[in-house]
Design a protein around this motif. Structure first.
Motif, short mmCIF file in Angstrom:
data_model
loop_
_atom_site.label_atom_id
_atom_site.label_comp_id
_atom_site.label_asym_id
_atom_site.label_seq_id
_atom_site.Cartn_x
_atom_site.Cartn_y
_atom_site.Cartn_z
N ALA A 1 11.09 9.18 -3.10
CA ALA A 1 10.91 8.03 -3.97
C ALA A 1 9.43 7.84 -4.27
O ALA A 1 8.57 8.45 -3.64
N THR A 2 9.15 6.99 -5.26
CA THR A 2 7.77 6.61 -5.56
C THR A 2 7.65 5.10 -5.44
O THR A 2 8.62 4.37 -5.65
N VAL A 3 6.42 4.66 -5.10
CA VAL A 3 6.16 3.23 -4.88
C VAL A 3 4.91 2.85 -5.68
O VAL A 3 3.86 3.49 -5.53
N GLY A 4 4.99 1.82 -6.50
CA GLY A 4 3.84 1.35 -7.26
C GLY A 4 2.82 0.68 -6.36
O GLY A 4 3.18 -0.12 -5.50
N HIS A 5 1.53 1.01 -6.55
CA HIS A 5 0.48 0.46 -5.69
C HIS A 5 -0.39 -0.59 -6.37
O HIS A 5 -1.10 -1.32 -5.70
N GLY A 6 -0.39 -0.69 -7.69
CA GLY A 6 -1.09 -1.75 -8.40
C GLY A 6 -2.57 -1.53 -8.66
O GLY A 6 -3.21 -2.37 -9.29
N LEU A 7 -3.14 -0.45 -8.17
CA LEU A 7 -4.56 -0.19 -8.39
C LEU A 7 -4.80 0.35 -9.80
O LEU A 7 -3.86 0.79 -10.47
N SER A 8 -6.06 0.36 -10.23
CA SER A 8 -6.38 0.83 -11.57
C SER A 8 -6.60 2.34 -11.64
O SER A 8 -6.76 2.89 -12.71
N SER A 9 -6.61 3.00 -10.49
CA SER A 9 -6.71 4.46 -10.43
C SER A 9 -6.03 4.93 -9.15
O SER A 9 -5.65 4.11 -8.30
N ALA A 10 -5.92 6.23 -9.00
CA ALA A 10 -5.25 6.78 -7.81
C ALA A 10 -5.97 6.37 -6.53
O ALA A 10 -7.20 6.39 -6.49
N PRO A 11 -5.23 5.99 -5.50
CA PRO A 11 -5.88 5.63 -4.24
C PRO A 11 -6.58 6.82 -3.60
O PRO A 11 -6.13 7.96 -3.72
N ASP A 12 -7.67 6.54 -2.90
CA ASP A 12 -8.37 7.54 -2.10
C ASP A 12 -7.78 7.58 -0.69
O ASP A 12 -7.88 8.59 0.00
N ILE A 13 -7.22 6.46 -0.28
CA ILE A 13 -6.61 6.33 1.05
C ILE A 13 -5.32 5.52 0.92
O ILE A 13 -5.30 4.49 0.24
N VAL A 14 -4.27 5.99 1.60
CA VAL A 14 -3.02 5.24 1.71
C VAL A 14 -2.64 5.21 3.19
O VAL A 14 -2.60 6.26 3.84
N ILE A 15 -2.37 4.02 3.71
CA ILE A 15 -1.93 3.85 5.10
C ILE A 15 -0.59 3.13 5.04
O ILE A 15 -0.48 2.08 4.39
N VAL A 16 0.43 3.66 5.71
CA VAL A 16 1.74 3.01 5.73
C VAL A 16 2.22 2.77 7.15
O VAL A 16 1.90 3.54 8.07
N LYS A 17 3.00 1.70 7.31
CA LYS A 17 3.59 1.36 8.61
C LYS A 17 4.94 0.72 8.40
O LYS A 17 5.09 -0.22 7.61
N ASN A 18 5.95 1.23 9.08
CA ASN A 18 7.28 0.63 9.09
C ASN A 18 7.21 -0.57 10.02
O ASN A 18 7.01 -0.41 11.22
N THR A 19 7.35 -1.78 9.49
CA THR A 19 7.23 -2.98 10.32
C THR A 19 8.50 -3.30 11.10
O THR A 19 8.49 -4.19 11.94
N ASP A 20 9.58 -2.58 10.82
CA ASP A 20 10.84 -2.78 11.54
C ASP A 20 11.05 -1.75 12.63
O ASP A 20 12.13 -1.68 13.23
N SER A 21 10.06 -0.91 12.90
CA SER A 21 10.22 0.20 13.83
C SER A 21 8.91 0.47 14.57
O SER A 21 7.84 0.06 14.12
#
Length: 119
Positions: free
Chosen positions: A31-51
């Motif tokens: 899947a893809t997820v919209g990030h809202g920035l004006s250009s491609a992110p240099d860093i992405v950090i994700v965390k599952n808050t239910d796990s």
């Protein structure tokens, strides 16, 4: 609400600072997820808050979309397509795949995205 990706996300963004906080519900499939920035992110950090999964991190300096670092581990740079679906972020979305940390089915996921701002 951000509908740029195949998963609708809730985004709080400051484009002048190059930072967004993204919340979405995982699907455990590519899947893809919209990030809202004006250009491609240099860093992405994700965390599952239910796990109790790792904090998965991608940076442009790692190279391709199959590279990642676990912030809460000393294992260094690793390779897997299951986290970022083997795809680098674009100016509108980042990709996730079949990993419970980045895209656990029915789980709430939080992402922090950063991009460089001139000056």
């Amino acid at each position: 609400s951000n509908t740029d990706g195949s998963i609708t996300s809730t985004v709080q963004v400051n484009t002048k600072a190059g930072f967004s906080i993204v919340k979405y519900t995982g699907t455990f499939s590519s899947a893809t997820v919209g990030h809202g920035l004006s250009s491609a992110p240099d860093i992405v950090i994700v965390k599952n808050t239910d796990s109790t999964t790792n904090w998965w991190t991608w940076t442009k300096d790692l190279g391709g979309g199959d590279k990642y670092i676990a912030l809460d581990s000393s294992s260094g740079v690793q390779t897997a397509t299951s986290i970022w679906d083997g795809t680098v972020p674009t100016s509108t979305v980042f990709s996730v795949a079949n990993d419970s940390g980045s895209n656990g089915s029915g789980n709430e996921i939080i992402a922090y995205c950063f991009n460089s701002i001139a000056g």
